[in-house]
Design an enzyme around this catalytic site. Sequence first.
Site, PDB file in Angstrom:
ATOM      1  CG  ASP A  92      57.725  37.392  26.130  1.00  0.00           C
ATOM      2  OD1 ASP A  92      57.844  36.322  25.511  1.00  0.00           O
ATOM      3  OD2 ASP A  92      57.612  37.417  27.363  1.00  0.00           O
ATOM      4  CG  ASP A 324      52.085  42.959  28.219  1.00  0.00           C
ATOM      5  OD1 ASP A 324      52.909  43.835  27.873  1.00  0.00           O
ATOM      6  OD2 ASP A 324      52.375  42.047  29.022  1.00  0.00           O
ATOM      7  CB  CYS A 362      30.756  45.460  35.730  1.00  0.00           C
ATOM      8  SG  CYS A 362      31.617  44.325  34.630  1.00  0.00           S
ATOM      9  CB  CYS A 364      31.655  41.322  32.794  1.00  0.00           C
ATOM     10  SG  CYS A 364      31.750  40.671  34.474  1.00  0.00           S
ATOM     11  CB  CYS A 367      28.941  42.103  36.963  1.00  0.00           C
ATOM     12  SG  CYS A 367      30.549  42.413  37.735  1.00  0.00           S
ATOM     13  CG  HIS A 393      34.816  41.654  37.390  1.00  0.00           C
ATOM     14  ND1 HIS A 393      33.836  42.493  36.904  1.00  0.00           N
ATOM     15  CD2 HIS A 393      35.647  42.447  38.125  1.00  0.00           C
ATOM     16  CE1 HIS A 393      34.037  43.718  37.340  1.00  0.00           C
ATOM     17  NE2 HIS A 393      35.131  43.721  38.086  1.00  0.00           N
TER      18      HIS A 393
END
Lengths: 429, 429
Positions: A92, A324, A362, A364, A367, A393
């Site tokens: 930014d 974002d 999930c 991931c 998980c 997660h």
Amino acid sequence: MSLRFNLIAETAAGGRRGRIVLPHATVETPVFMPVGTAGSVKAVAQDVLESLGAEIILGNTYHLYLRPGHDAIRRMGGLHRFISWPRALLTDSGGFQVFSLNSLRRVTEEGVQFRSHLDGSSHSFTPEHSIDVQIALGADIIMAFDECTEYPADHTRAEESLRLTMAWARRSLAHFRAHRHEVPWNDFAASVSRPAVVRASTPPLGSATLNPAQNGVPQVPCTGGPGMDVSESEIRLRTQCLFGIVQGGMYRDLRRQCAEQLTAMDFDGYAIGGLSVGEPRELTLEIISEVLPLLPKDKPRYVMGVGYPDEIEQYARMGVDMMDCVLPTRAARHALLFTSEGRLNIKNKQFAEDQSPPDPACTCPVCRRYSRAYLRHLMQAGEPLSATLNTIHNLAYYLGIMHRLRASLESPSLAPETRSCSSSPTTDH
Amino acid sequence: MSLRFNLIAETAAGGRRGRIVLPHATVETPVFMPVGTAGSVKAVAQDVLESLGAEIILGNTYHLYLRPGHDAIRRMGGLHRFISWPRALLTDSGGFQVFSLNSLRRVTEEGVQFRSHLDGSSHSFTPEHSIDVQIALGADIIMAFDECTEYPADHTRAEESLRLTMAWARRSLAHFRAHRHEVPWNDFAASVSRPAVVRASTPPLGSATLNPAQNGVPQVPCTGGPGMDVSESEIRLRTQCLFGIVQGGMYRDLRRQCAEQLTAMDFDGYAIGGLSVGEPRELTLEIISEVLPLLPKDKPRYVMGVGYPDEIEQYARMGVDMMDCVLPTRAARHALLFTSEGRLNIKNKQFAEDQSPPDPACTCPVCRRYSRAYLRHLMQAGEPLSATLNTIHNLAYYLGIMHRLRASLESPSLAPETRSCSSSPTTDH
């Protein structure tokens, strides 16, 4: 232009499936970009971000300018190399943090004077300085210096703020065009244009004295060299790109005016800023709906600083390509997990012996391996692993929403299924 | 016995290359065991520990008893399953933490009364209670309840302390022998001996309702079942083992007396405790040298709470099979890195633009990817990733020392080379 944007598919509702080719990575859109404020997505190592499929992450110019300093990062080859992140980066302009972290700032036509939130020291950002800092950091995408109009602001105030943003946008663009060849990973720049900033003791890019992973950071192909002519188009192809930011508060006429003027300036992409600053969500939606059709179709559109899982899906379906937000990472550190079953406050006593995974739907790494009971225990015990696992997660959840959404935008027949997967009820447990 | 210990090679100096077969893993010795106080090796995820080659980690009985509680962990299938660690675990008896974290403790013949360092609540540990808690946690190796004699202590005080430790060792062993079948991952115990502690709502071990990684935790083969007879030897083969702890302060006669009496009791292994409590290092070495020859050759020998990199190598070369210490993990969180070039305080300004890896000779994931400059920045910026990366490196360094040492003990001709790799000059930068 220094990025290539390919539109792969578009829905009747305006949703776009696209692809942004940047110097360090090709980014599939719509994309959610994790925030790495001070050169680290808090509590998550870079290899984990890669394995989660993050193609582009953010750095904050304000924070990196103050610590470790943009000159140090330039001397070390730029932000990609400093943090060992071979994929795409966006910085930014520093404007938002100057406004949100500094109560003592002073805004003039020239720029903003402010005090460091770290040690109280005095600093100033002008559009030219912000661009210089961002060139030194060397992100693939950098942002024009703007004033983020506060909420609420009356029309007169918003108009005056917009006037400043527009003047700064012109100065940002002019300075960028004059200096973009100075990006630290552009060998031409390093060897010719700014020899003074390359310290004798700094290994050159690609030096074999660095560790292998750092050498592995892809460098943009270089055809130039000391004393060689490098054409304008060649420089553009291997350097950063600059996005303009649409401001104008919550006023449609100002937003429209801003979008039209910025479009005429021919930025590489366009952001909608000044949202998620306290306004009701309907207003956020209204402004996005108003601005999107005014932006050129052949360039990426980025809504800054949003949002909840259902918001990012909604905006992407309307035609936003990039978003974002610190929400998934910050919430994770405060025990809030986003799941297909709604939000979980993992500190809650009800999870003390809950051996099910955080989100049964999930896949991931968290998980797949850990239970709610264990995540609760880590939080209760103040274990640093708590922030790491919760953040992994939540990022997987956000990136998963975008992953499924991209498939849905590409093959609209799959839409109902992917919709149900990425729905996000907001029931707190 | 419930562990099998194979001696693979032995050096003239007494160094042993061995292998301990435990219910959840086979551990190559000499081994360094990372400390996971509250069910987490601070700041490092379990998959990273696995990739670093950690075969056995520690849990602290005192901390886990207080939070989340041993009964909760028992109901969830034991510590392996709770923290999703499929390899071997060792728990201490809780004694050391009671002594080191509690100024208000009261020691009697029966046990120790103490107040929680978390909320001031009153608790007591007896040998029987410590063993019950450790059976509920279900580590592969558990420790007899002992009194860690303070330093300095005169002979009379050390003798009295040792008398208590010996009485508690006998009670620990008797209680363990009577209750070891109650370990939560022993299906026989879960289904027959303690049905009351298995809640109806808790999925049975191996239930398909748990996440795959938790199902992946290897369960000890079970031949028993409801109503079936299970022989003593069968129970022993699939349950925990108990180590005795040699105390006696810094007095050779007391250490000798303790070692002889404990050996006669036939524990599964023997620890040397009460070291690294403030005494000079020569004294630590003297006590270890005195005690090692008194311990049975066919059982593992464990020196608790040591040490610096050169110490763990030295003790292993003398015949110590197992060691643990918070040093590599705690030092990492305070910016101290152990490297082949000596110790680095990574906060030091001299590393601000040092793009070399933390340890040029190290192949750990941190040294392969990140620079000293980046690690310094993470520490300066208070980024949580700092603790994670520093800890990964330090653990890799400690585990690497043991890895090379095992090769050297197995093939003494390689010794000179491996010695130079694991040497650890102590020059601070």
